[in-house]
Design a protein around this motif. Structure first.
Motif, PDB file in Angstrom:
ATOM      1  N   SER A   1      -2.585  -9.298  -3.058  1.00  0.00           N
ATOM      2  CA  SER A   1      -3.580  -7.356  -3.081  1.00  0.00           C
ATOM      3  C   SER A   1      -4.933  -8.225  -2.141  1.00  0.00           C
ATOM      4  CB  SER A   1      -4.275  -7.596  -4.509  1.00  0.00           C
ATOM      5  OG  SER A   1      -5.101  -8.803  -5.001  1.00  0.00           O
ATOM      6  N   ASP A   2      -5.733  -9.193  -2.146  1.00  0.00           N
ATOM      7  CA  ASP A   2      -6.500  -9.778  -1.625  1.00  0.00           C
ATOM      8  C   ASP A   2      -6.570  -9.687  -0.213  1.00  0.00           C
ATOM      9  OD1 ASP A   2      -8.103 -10.278  -3.939  1.00  0.00           O
ATOM     10  OD2 ASP A   2      -8.177 -12.061  -3.552  1.00  0.00           O
ATOM     11  N   LEU A   3      -5.223 -10.232   0.467  1.00  0.00           N
ATOM     12  CA  LEU A   3      -4.898 -10.146   1.619  1.00  0.00           C
ATOM     13  C   LEU A   3      -4.812  -8.882   2.108  1.00  0.00           C
ATOM     14  CD1 LEU A   3      -2.137 -13.118   1.692  1.00  0.00           C
ATOM     15  CD2 LEU A   3      -4.617 -12.903   2.730  1.00  0.00           C
ATOM     16  N   LEU A   4      -3.778  -7.925   1.479  1.00  0.00           N
ATOM     17  CA  LEU A   4      -3.643  -6.966   1.969  1.00  0.00           C
ATOM     18  C   LEU A   4      -5.384  -5.620   1.996  1.00  0.00           C
ATOM     19  CD1 LEU A   4      -1.635  -4.258   2.830  1.00  0.00           C
ATOM     20  CD2 LEU A   4      -1.746  -3.827   0.220  1.00  0.00           C
ATOM     21  N   LEU A   5      -6.089  -5.739   1.218  1.00  0.00           N
ATOM     22  CA  LEU A   5      -7.034  -5.050   0.914  1.00  0.00           C
ATOM     23  C   LEU A   5      -7.908  -5.485   2.026  1.00  0.00           C
ATOM     24  CD1 LEU A   5      -8.367  -5.171  -2.961  1.00  0.00           C
ATOM     25  CD2 LEU A   5      -7.312  -3.137  -1.616  1.00  0.00           C
ATOM     26  N   ALA A   6      -7.853  -6.763   2.416  1.00  0.00           N
ATOM     27  CA  ALA A   6      -9.054  -7.252   3.467  1.00  0.00           C
ATOM     28  C   ALA A   6      -8.431  -6.879   4.890  1.00  0.00           C
ATOM     29  CB  ALA A   6      -8.443  -9.879   4.017  1.00  0.00           C
TER      30      ALA A   6
ATOM     31  N   ASP B   1       0.828  -1.244   0.308  1.00  0.00           N
ATOM     32  CA  ASP B   1       0.200   0.543  -0.370  1.00  0.00           C
ATOM     33  C   ASP B   1       0.751   0.766  -0.078  1.00  0.00           C
ATOM     34  OD1 ASP B   1      -1.430   2.155   0.786  1.00  0.00           O
ATOM     35  OD2 ASP B   1      -3.029   1.144   1.814  1.00  0.00           O
ATOM     36  N   ILE B   2       1.053   1.926  -0.995  1.00  0.00           N
ATOM     37  CA  ILE B   2       1.551   2.908  -1.149  1.00  0.00           C
ATOM     38  C   ILE B   2       1.599   3.944  -0.098  1.00  0.00           C
ATOM     39  CG2 ILE B   2       2.966   2.342  -3.782  1.00  0.00           C
ATOM     40  CD1 ILE B   2       0.678   4.677  -4.503  1.00  0.00           C
ATOM     41  N   GLU B   3       0.281   4.412   0.321  1.00  0.00           N
ATOM     42  CA  GLU B   3       0.255   5.495   0.891  1.00  0.00           C
ATOM     43  C   GLU B   3       0.501   5.229   2.655  1.00  0.00           C
ATOM     44  OE1 GLU B   3      -3.818   6.196   0.430  1.00  0.00           O
ATOM     45  OE2 GLU B   3      -3.076   7.943  -1.517  1.00  0.00           O
TER      46      GLU B   3
ATOM     47  N   ASN C   1      -8.972   0.283   1.210  1.00  0.00           N
ATOM     48  CA  ASN C   1      -8.885   1.862   0.529  1.00  0.00           C
ATOM     49  C   ASN C   1      -7.226   1.666  -0.097  1.00  0.00           C
ATOM     50  OD1 ASN C   1     -11.501   2.284   0.728  1.00  0.00           O
ATOM     51  ND2 ASN C   1     -10.939   3.349   2.575  1.00  0.00           N
ATOM     52  N   ALA C   2      -6.546   0.753  -0.297  1.00  0.00           N
ATOM     53  CA  ALA C   2      -5.364   0.705  -0.699  1.00  0.00           C
ATOM     54  C   ALA C   2      -4.655   0.890  -1.666  1.00  0.00           C
ATOM     55  CB  ALA C   2      -4.306  -1.120   0.012  1.00  0.00           C
TER      56      ALA C   2
END
Length: 67
Positions: free
Chosen positions: A33-38, A17-19, A42-43
């Motif tokens: 991406s699914d793991l990060l978005l969980a 997540d660049i932010e 708003n990543a």
């Protein structure tokens, strides 16, 4: 971040997540991406293949013999 993900993960994908700077490591970009978005719905995601210059390769990468 590199020191946290490189050991034992060569060839895997890291979704970052660049932010927020949060990240997840998985065998492919969809799972990462699914793991990060969980955890961060708003990543803004950037992908890197660990130990490689690019996530994907286009074209032939083998050697060409002289004829």
């Amino acid at each position: 971040m590199r020191s946290q993900v490189e050991a034992g993960n060569h060839g895997k994908i890291v979704a970052i997540d660049i932010e927020m700077g949060a990240f997840e490591v998985a065998k492919n970009s969809l799972t990462a991406s699914d793991l990060l978005l969980a955890h961060h719905p708003n990543a803004q995601i950037w992908f890197v293949r660990i130990g490689h210059r690019a996530v994907h390769r286009i074209g032939f990468s083998g050697s060409v013999e002289s004829r």
